[in-house]
Scaffold this active site. Structure first.
Site, PDB file in Angstrom:
ATOM      1  N   ARG A 248      17.592 -28.028  16.142  1.00  0.00           N
ATOM      2  CA  ARG A 248      19.040 -28.100  15.939  1.00  0.00           C
ATOM      3  C   ARG A 248      19.645 -26.746  16.259  1.00  0.00           C
ATOM      4  NH1 ARG A 248      19.303 -24.992  11.362  1.00  0.00           N
ATOM      5  NH2 ARG A 248      17.623 -25.228   9.847  1.00  0.00           N
TER       6      ARG A 248
ATOM      7  N   HIS B  51      13.882 -17.390   0.383  1.00  0.00           N
ATOM      8  CA  HIS B  51      13.464 -17.912   1.686  1.00  0.00           C
ATOM      9  C   HIS B  51      14.647 -18.427   2.505  1.00  0.00           C
ATOM     10  CE1 HIS B  51       9.390 -17.526   0.172  1.00  0.00           C
ATOM     11  NE2 HIS B  51       9.705 -18.282  -0.846  1.00  0.00           N
TER      12      HIS B  51
END
Length: 683
Positions: free
Chosen positions: A284, A226
């Protein structure tokens, strides 16, 4: 105006931000752990402040120490980079509470998106498409497969695919425990698992004046555990209608939380390519931001600084995109061994086309030069200026001579190619990686090159299960006996004064082991007045040999091999060979059933109640190691009796350290079995 910026991060992203700061005339401040005292980001900063300790929890995750460092160094702003505290609303508030400028979105926006479950409710209210949540306790066979996810998680921790209803309860329990351990929050949720789905995201940039830019799409479907491995922009093969839907949804997400700065809205696209579902919003800068910079000719860090100063985004909207960009993450890891991280000295990092020789400063990055007072317009961006000639960019936090340690992410560098077309970008990146000189620990370089050249990837047949299906073929060893012969001849050339004039006629013998696949080559040859005579290499002719370069002709084709030796390792082009001793050291032998540490790390857990004399079963987890943000499970190689246990929680171990011994009557149990790599501790 920001005059001095502290980057609350390390490695590649700190160096990346510093380069833009230098171009803008902003002083830079680094923070560093004891393990990073000599790191590149410390050397590149104008000022650096020590954070005592080595573990992330004691250093880069200590927001109080980071704020104190900024104040002590006289910084007036803090950039969090990615990872660590970058999506911590409490840290953002601490920064602004100390009178410093926070280069990131408002704390309230971070907080709103911090929990995936809360974020999904917020996005549903904003009309963003979602996968319908499934209550695990009420799930039926018709709901399978399900994806369990940690509400506060990231980087794959607490994430599990459940395909059998009988396994659901146990998987939920395990996910809750893992999420609580990793994030201090045991909340997990379930949603339908989309088979062969694509991970597509939209880059946004917003200011405090109501302007939201959407900067195209990125495809990040090639993942392991992932975590992204290869990313590209724009996402190939999407219908125009879906691209428009993604842009509208990303804009709605940004406006729903009054977003400011750089952010990414992630979606899961169905196999058919006609539907997309909101996954999460990353508040971010992303690791893969360079591909967007390349395509749009922008410096996203410069724009982050601009919006943090309260300036509006430039009028007229973002530039028009041009060409295609692809990024590959170069990791110090062995994909064929469960993606096990690797450590050790990095002797050389040289990527052709970037101007970074022997691990020199990364090049090809946006300059961040702004025109006007300041307008935010970025000029001189080599990777974003499309002239018809492909370009290559290297972003790294390492140079030749640095050491890759056990405490942090194993990513060595990001290599980015930009070209007029996707085909050209893939070809350029594969060539740059294949011809890069990466001398040090084992890396995933070969996997990256093979992935970029794989027919499915080349045809943009992408999904998040790519490596689950293709990994065996992508990691099959590709023997190159000529590389071992070249290493032997280069070694002989270096051992003789006056080149080949005083070559003895007696046979020579050397042995090499190919890394990481372990293939052993026994090289036997003679150099006569008639030329090279090498066993197993009929018709191969030696044209020239020096300690650094060997030229061999095979089947009428002349090939040149560049050779560089560090200790007992010879790097021959992209091949790494270990010189084997003529007489193996008997002390190096291990007893059958010995469990050896596959890498340096810390013992974080031993199976409950485990003690010498216990009976164990094949595959039983015995010891857990943590190294480079990964947890590795050491299992019993076969059923038997645990005759020795040397590991204990908290012990620091070196590679090859004896952890335990399992005595078994079954043949075939091998010492030093490979670990079962678990989940990522931090994305």
């Amino acid at each position: 105006m920001i005059s001095s910026l502290l980057v609350a991060n390390r490695g590649e992203i700190a160096c990346r931000i510093f380069r833009t700061c230098r171009a803008l005339g902003i002083a830079t401040v680094a923070v560093f752990s004891d393990a990073d005292a000599d790191a590149l980001h410390v050397r590149e900063a104008d000022t650096a402040v020590r954070l005592p300790g080595a573990a992330p929890a004691d250093t880069y995750l200590r927001g109080d120490l980071v704020v104190a460092a900024a104040l002590a160094a006289g910084a007036d702003a803090v950039h969090p980079g990615y990872g660590f505290l970058s999506e911590n609303a409490g840290f953002a508030r601490a920064v602004t509470g100390a009178g410093l400028t926070w280069v990131g979105p408002p704390a309230d926006a971070i907080e709103a998106m911090a929990s995936k479950t809360r974020a999904k409710k917020l996005m549903a209210a904003a009309g963003v498409p979602l996968l319908a949540p499934v209550e695990p306790a009420a799930a039926t066979a018709a709901d399978l497969p399900l994806l369990l996810k940690a509400a506060a998680g990231g980087g794959g921790r607490g994430m599990r695919v459940v395909r059998e209803l009988d396994a659901l309860d146990a998987e939920v329990t395990a996910a809750v425990a893992e999420a609580r351990s990793a994030f201090g929050d045991g909340e997990v949720f379930a949603e339908p698992y989309v088979e062969r789905g694509r991970h597509v995201e939209v880059q946004i940039m917003a200011d405090a004046h109501g302007t939201v830019w959407t900067l195209g799409t990125r495809d990040c479907s090639l993942q392991r555990r992932h975590q992204k491995v290869i990313e590209e922009a724009p996402a190939p093969g999407l219908p125009d209608a879906l691209r428009a839907t993604l842009g509208e949804a990303a804009t709605a997400a940004a406006r729903a939380v009054e977003y400011r700065g750089a952010g990414t809205v992630e979606f899961l696209v169905s196999e058919s390519g006609d539907r997309a579902y909101f996954l999460e919003m990353n508040t971010r800068l992303q690791v893969e931001h360079p591909v967007t910079e390349a395509v749009f000719g922008l410096d996203l860090v410069a724009l982050q600084l601009r919006t943090a100063e309260g300036e509006p985004l430039p009028p007229g909207g973002p530039p028009q995109p041009h060409g295609h960009a692809v990024e590959a993450r170069l990791y110090a890891e062995d994909p064929a061994a469960g993606w096990a991280p690797q450590t050790g000295a990095l002797h050389r990092l040289d990527v052709p086309g970037t101007g970074a020789s022997n691990g020199g400063a990364p090049t090809g990055t946006p300059t961040g030069t702004r025109t006007g007072a300041p307008t935010g317009t970025v000029t001189g961006t080599p990777a974003g200026t499309l002239t018809g000639t492909p370009t290559v960019r290297l972003d790294t936090g390492y140079t030749g001579g640095d050491t890759i340690g056990i405490h942090y992410d194993p990513m060595l560098a990001k290599v980015i190619a930009h070209a007029p077309t996707r085909t050209e970008a893939l070809r350029t990146l594969a060539y740059a990686l294949e011809h890069a000189r990466i001398h040090g620990p084992v890396t995933n370089r070969d996997l990256l090159v093979r992935s970029l050249r794989h027919p499915d990837f080349a045809a943009a047949r992408l999904d998040t299960g790519f490596y689950d299906r293709q990994l065996p073929g992508l990691t099959t060893p590709a023997p190159e006996p000529l590389a071992a012969l070249a290493a032997a001849l280069a070694d002989a050339a270096g051992a003789r004064i006056g080149g080949w004039r005083n070559v003895p006629s007696q046979p020579q013998s050397k042995s090499y082991r190919s890394e990481p696949d372990g293939e052993v080559y026994e090289i036997r040859y003679r150099l006569t007045r008639d030329g090279l005579r090498a066993e197993g290499f009929p018709g191969v002719r030696l044209h020239a040999a020096t300690p650094r370069r060997v030229s061999l002709e095979a089947d009428g084709v002349l090939r040149h091999f560049d050779v560089e030796v560090h200790g007992d390792r010879a790097h021959v082009g992209p091949h790494t060979l270990t010189r084997l001793p003529r007489f193996p050291d008997p002390a190096a032998r291990t007893a059958p059933g010995s469990l050896l540490a596959p890498m340096p790390g810390t013992v974080v857990r031993v199976a409950d109640g485990l003690a010498a004399g216990d009976t164990v079963t094949a595959g039983q987890p015995l010891i857990w190691l943590e190294a480079m943000k990964m947890e590795h499970r050491i299992t019993a190689p076969a059923a038997g009796t645990l005759t020795a246990l040397h590991a204990a929680p908290g012990h620091q171990v070196e590679v090859g350290a004896l952890l335990a011994v399992v005595r078994t009557e079954q043949p075939g149990a091998q010492p030093g079995t490979q670990p079962d790599t678990q989940e990522v501790l931090e994305s």
